[in-house]
Design an enzyme around this catalytic site. Structure first.
Site, mmCIF file in Angstrom:
data_model
loop_
_atom_site.group_PDB
_atom_site.id
_atom_site.type_symbol
_atom_site.label_atom_id
_atom_site.label_comp_id
_atom_site.label_asym_id
_atom_site.label_seq_id
_atom_site.Cartn_x
_atom_site.Cartn_y
_atom_site.Cartn_z
ATOM 1 C CB SER A 178 -0.710 1.332 -0.772
ATOM 2 O OG SER A 178 -0.798 2.402 0.134
ATOM 3 C CE1 TYR A 191 -1.556 4.588 -5.075
ATOM 4 C CE2 TYR A 191 -2.095 4.444 -2.746
ATOM 5 C CZ TYR A 191 -1.225 4.211 -3.789
ATOM 6 O OH TYR A 191 -0.026 3.580 -3.552
#
Length: 330
Positions: A178, A191
């Site tokens: 990401s 995350y």
């Protein structure tokens, strides 16, 4: 020490010339051609929705032999994907794998290898989860769940496929990270820590696999409208429900946002499978270590460029130099 790229290293020949550290970064977002993936076997995790589901369909339509994995079979998503494959005569098989299960990973990968008649060509570690909220409110259940899925899961899959890839002296591992694996926004829980870990795992693995002819590419998507937002909201609400206020009371504004997040806007999630397909179709020895994917801002690009330069400056002349230079020379 002379810079060595992967192709020349594996052929036993030295390459000369200056090293372009920026070659590890690809900025293209226009997908002009549809690569032919005929003859490629691809195993993908997390195929019930999102990038995994789209990639399974896309790669199969481009001629690949696809093993689409997901957990908790039987389930409607698996039946839909199997029916689509039957209707379109696609070489696509659904296999049950929960990446948090040692047993399912081992059995599922063995099933795919047997059905393929040999080692898997491409592993795509796509399965992932997210919780929201400040780091203080992430209890150990949420922390372990996020790391077990986003970091330990890919490691289980990598260990399962690598012996066959090493025997074949070829292969490609694509890990879906990401933008938040290189830059940090507050209140995304564990995350970013997991994606930072996945980035480090991927780069270290890329160096170590150079002598075996196996490449690693990290896909770094920006925000896209997939089910990760809905699932993260559900995870965050469950986290709040089991919290007693000891930790949540310090962050009222951030906690108030939990369970309400949306993201991705009008971006097209197919950007990610298209980028993956481009990487798969590239000649061995030319694939980038990192591939940023988003039609808008890519804040991680300067970081990727700088860290590539730092790695080469630090280790390029060391005993690890041939591996490091090979990964960063394109």
């Amino acid at each position: 020490m002379t810079a060595i790229n992967r192709r020349s290293l594996l052929a036993g020949a030295a390459a000369t010339g200056a090293l372009a550290a920026a070659a590890t970064v690809t900025t293209q977002d226009v997908f002009a051609a549809t690569p032919d993936l005929s003859g490629k076997s691809v195993l993908i995790t997390g195929c019930s929705t999102g990038f995994g589901r789209l990639a399974a369909e896309h790669f199969a339509r481009q001629g690949a032999k696809v093993f689409a994995t997901m957990r908790n079979l039987p389930r409607p998503e698996a039946e839909e994907l199997s029916a689509l494959a039957l209707n379109e005569n696609l070489d696509l098989q659904v296999i049950e794998i929960d990446v948090m299960s040692d047993t399912q990973v081992e059995q599922g990968v063995k099933q795919a290898i047997a059905a393929n008649g040999g080692p898997i060509d491409v592993l795509i570690n796509n399965a992932g989860i997210s919780y929201g909220g400040p780091l203080e409110i992430q209890d150990m259940a949420a922390t372990l769940h996020t790391f077990d899925t986003n970091v330990f899961g890919p490691q289980r899959m990598i260990r399962a496929v690598l012996p066959g890839m090493r025997e074949a002296k070829s292969g490609l591992i694509i890990n879906v990270s990401s933008q938040l694996g290189r830059v940090i926004a507050p209140s995304y829980g564990m995350y970013s820590p997991t994606k930072f870990a996945l980035e480090a795992l991927s780069e270290g693995l890329a160096y170590e696999l150079v002598p075996h002819g196996i490449e690693v590419t990290v896909i770094e998507p920006g925000g896209y409208p997939t089910m990760i937002w809905k699932n993260a909201n559900e995870n965050s609400v469950a986290l709040l429900e089991r919290s007693d206020g000891t930790h949540t009371s310090g962050y009222p504004a951030l906690v108030n946002q939990l369970g309400k997040r949306t993201g991705g806007g009008s971006t097209d999630p197919m950007d990610v499978p298209r980028a993956m397909a481009e990487v798969i179709a590239m000649p061995a020895g030319t694939r980038p270590l990192r591939r940023a994917v988003h039609p808008g801002s890519k804040p991680q690009l300067p970081i990727n460029e700088l860290t590539a330069k730092v790695q080469v400056d630090w280790l390029g002349q060391s005993p690890f130099g041939p591996w490091v230079n090979a990964v960063h020379s394109g």
